[in-house]
Design a protein around this motif. Structure first.
Motif, PDB file in Angstrom:
ATOM      1  N   THR A  35       0.864  -1.179   0.000  1.00 36.97           N
ATOM      2  CA  THR A  35       0.000   0.000   0.000  1.00 36.97           C
ATOM      3  C   THR A  35       0.901   1.230   0.000  1.00 36.97           C
ATOM      4  N   ALA A  36       0.531   2.264  -0.740  1.00 45.02           N
ATOM      5  CA  ALA A  36       1.350   3.481  -0.777  1.00 45.02           C
ATOM      6  C   ALA A  36       1.572   4.004   0.640  1.00 45.02           C
ATOM      7  N   GLY A  37       2.784   4.332   0.958  1.00 46.80           N
ATOM      8  CA  GLY A  37       3.117   4.829   2.289  1.00 46.80           C
ATOM      9  C   GLY A  37       4.435   5.571   2.269  1.00 46.80           C
ATOM     10  N   TYR A  38       5.111   5.613   3.422  1.00 49.13           N
ATOM     11  CA  TYR A  38       6.363   6.357   3.537  1.00 49.13           C
ATOM     12  C   TYR A  38       7.121   5.940   4.787  1.00 49.13           C
ATOM     13  N   VAL A  39       8.377   6.337   4.825  1.00 52.10           N
ATOM     14  CA  VAL A  39       9.180   6.330   6.035  1.00 52.10           C
ATOM     15  C   VAL A  39       9.753   7.732   6.154  1.00 52.10           C
ATOM     16  N   LYS A  40       9.477   8.374   7.284  1.00 50.96           N
ATOM     17  CA  LYS A  40      10.006   9.709   7.559  1.00 50.96           C
ATOM     18  C   LYS A  40      10.881   9.617   8.797  1.00 50.96           C
ATOM     19  N   PHE A  41      12.141   9.971   8.644  1.00 53.83           N
ATOM     20  CA  PHE A  41      13.044  10.015   9.793  1.00 53.83           C
ATOM     21  C   PHE A  41      13.002  11.431  10.344  1.00 53.83           C
ATOM     22  N   ARG A  42      12.571  11.541  11.598  1.00 55.39           N
ATOM     23  CA  ARG A  42      12.372  12.838  12.232  1.00 55.39           C
ATOM     24  C   ARG A  42      13.389  13.041  13.346  1.00 55.39           C
ATOM     25  N   ASP A  43      13.692  14.293  13.622  1.00 53.67           N
ATOM     26  CA  ASP A  43      14.585  14.622  14.717  1.00 53.67           C
ATOM     27  C   ASP A  43      13.810  14.661  16.026  1.00 53.67           C
ATOM     28  N   GLY A  44      14.090  13.720  16.910  1.00 56.34           N
ATOM     29  CA  GLY A  44      13.592  13.782  18.281  1.00 56.34           C
ATOM     30  C   GLY A  44      12.293  13.078  18.594  1.00 56.34           C
ATOM     31  N   SER A  45      11.261  13.232  17.775  1.00 56.88           N
ATOM     32  CA  SER A  45       9.951  12.679  18.139  1.00 56.88           C
ATOM     33  C   SER A  45       9.053  12.593  16.909  1.00 56.88           C
ATOM     34  N   ALA A  46       7.831  12.106  17.133  1.00 56.60           N
ATOM     35  CA  ALA A  46       6.852  11.955  16.058  1.00 56.60           C
ATOM     36  C   ALA A  46       6.471  13.286  15.420  1.00 56.60           C
ATOM     37  N   SER A  47       6.693  14.388  16.125  1.00 54.82           N
ATOM     38  CA  SER A  47       6.368  15.713  15.573  1.00 54.82           C
ATOM     39  C   SER A  47       7.617  16.513  15.217  1.00 54.82           C
ATOM     40  N   GLY A  48       8.784  15.870  15.280  1.00 54.59           N
ATOM     41  CA  GLY A  48      10.039  16.565  14.984  1.00 54.59           C
ATOM     42  C   GLY A  48      10.214  16.864  13.503  1.00 54.59           C
ATOM     43  N   THR A  49      11.219  17.648  13.210  1.00 47.04           N
ATOM     44  CA  THR A  49      11.548  18.023  11.835  1.00 47.04           C
ATOM     45  C   THR A  49      11.931  16.790  11.018  1.00 47.04           C
ATOM     46  N   ILE A  50      11.366  16.672   9.817  1.00 47.33           N
ATOM     47  CA  ILE A  50      11.702  15.564   8.917  1.00 47.33           C
ATOM     48  C   ILE A  50      13.046  15.868   8.272  1.00 47.33           C
ATOM     49  N   LEU A  51      14.013  14.960   8.460  1.00 48.36           N
ATOM     50  CA  LEU A  51      15.329  15.140   7.861  1.00 48.36           C
ATOM     51  C   LEU A  51      15.573  14.200   6.682  1.00 48.36           C
ATOM     52  N   VAL A  52      14.863  13.070   6.647  1.00 51.41           N
ATOM     53  CA  VAL A  52      14.958  12.122   5.528  1.00 51.41           C
ATOM     54  C   VAL A  52      13.572  11.530   5.314  1.00 51.41           C
ATOM     55  N   GLN A  53      13.130  11.448   4.045  1.00 52.83           N
ATOM     56  CA  GLN A  53      11.838  10.839   3.738  1.00 52.83           C
ATOM     57  C   GLN A  53      11.962   9.987   2.493  1.00 52.83           C
ATOM     58  N   VAL A  54      11.342   8.811   2.543  1.00 52.52           N
ATOM     59  CA  VAL A  54      11.265   7.915   1.387  1.00 52.52           C
ATOM     60  C   VAL A  54       9.808   7.524   1.218  1.00 52.52           C
ATOM     61  N   ASP A  55       9.284   7.677   0.023  1.00 49.74           N
ATOM     62  CA  ASP A  55       7.911   7.281  -0.261  1.00 49.74           C
ATOM     63  C   ASP A  55       7.893   5.849  -0.791  1.00 49.74           C
ATOM     64  N   LEU A  56       6.874   5.094  -0.399  1.00 54.09           N
ATOM     65  CA  LEU A  56       6.707   3.710  -0.827  1.00 54.09           C
ATOM     66  C   LEU A  56       5.489   3.625  -1.733  1.00 54.09           C
ATOM     67  N   GLY A  57       5.658   3.025  -2.891  1.00 55.51           N
ATOM     68  CA  GLY A  57       4.553   2.898  -3.833  1.00 55.51           C
ATOM     69  C   GLY A  57       3.698   1.672  -3.541  1.00 55.51           C
ATOM     70  N   THR A  58       2.624   1.523  -4.287  1.00 57.38           N
ATOM     71  CA  THR A  58       1.688   0.418  -4.051  1.00 57.38           C
ATOM     72  C   THR A  58       2.274  -0.938  -4.442  1.00 57.38           C
ATOM     73  N   ALA A  59       3.278  -0.955  -5.286  1.00 56.86           N
ATOM     74  CA  ALA A  59       3.886  -2.221  -5.690  1.00 56.86           C
ATOM     75  C   ALA A  59       5.120  -2.562  -4.856  1.00 56.86           C
ATOM     76  N   ASP A  60       5.442  -1.724  -3.885  1.00 58.53           N
ATOM     77  CA  ASP A  60       6.659  -1.916  -3.102  1.00 58.53           C
ATOM     78  C   ASP A  60       6.450  -2.935  -1.985  1.00 58.53           C
ATOM     79  N   THR A  61       6.609  -4.224  -2.310  1.00 62.15           N
ATOM     80  CA  THR A  61       6.560  -5.262  -1.289  1.00 62.15           C
ATOM     81  C   THR A  61       7.910  -5.958  -1.167  1.00 62.15           C
ATOM     82  N   GLN A  62       8.858  -5.527  -1.966  1.00 62.18           N
ATOM     83  CA  GLN A  62      10.198  -6.073  -1.877  1.00 62.18           C
ATOM     84  C   GLN A  62      11.047  -5.205  -0.958  1.00 62.18           C
ATOM     85  N   THR A  63      12.100  -5.787  -0.452  1.00 64.10           N
ATOM     86  CA  THR A  63      13.027  -5.066   0.417  1.00 64.10           C
ATOM     87  C   THR A  63      14.018  -4.290  -0.440  1.00 64.10           C
ATOM     88  N   PHE A  64      14.276  -3.039  -0.063  1.00 65.40           N
ATOM     89  CA  PHE A  64      15.321  -2.273  -0.724  1.00 65.40           C
ATOM     90  C   PHE A  64      16.108  -1.501   0.320  1.00 65.40           C
TER      91      PHE A  64
END
Length: 94
Positions: A35-64
């Motif tokens: 399912t389309a989603g993401y991984v956001k690496f934030r500084d400090g907490s769930a509401s912290g500044t996003i420093l790295v983000q990767v979006d995941l598409g609907t076909a992304d079921t493989q490991t990368f």
């Protein structure tokens, strides 16, 4: 500046703290759940500044993997992974 050699890892299957201290994110391995989603690496907490983000598409079921350049990305407080529709995430940090 000296090169960092001690690298640790954290495995998460849901959003949560990768580290509890200031560190550098060096790389990560992620597997989507189809399912389309993401991984956001934030500084400090769930509401912290996003420093790295990767979006995941609907076909992304493989490991990368993503290797961050240089010494990685510095998180001044700590590293928090905000995960949406990622089945697994392993983060490498120092």
């Amino acid at each position: 500046m000296t090169m960092q050699t001690d690298v640790s890892s954290t495995y998460l299957a849901a959003s949560g703290a990768v580290t509890g201290n200031p560190n550098r994110l060096k790389s990560f391995i992620v597997r989507g759940d189809g399912t389309a989603g993401y991984v956001k690496f934030r500084d400090g907490s769930a509401s912290g500044t996003i420093l790295v983000q990767v979006d995941l598409g609907t076909a992304d079921t493989q490991t990368f993997s993503v290797l961050l350049p240089g010494e990685g990305v510095r998180f001044p407080t700590s590293i928090y992974a905000d995960i949406s529709h990622a089945a697994a995430l392993t983060s490498f940090w120092a």
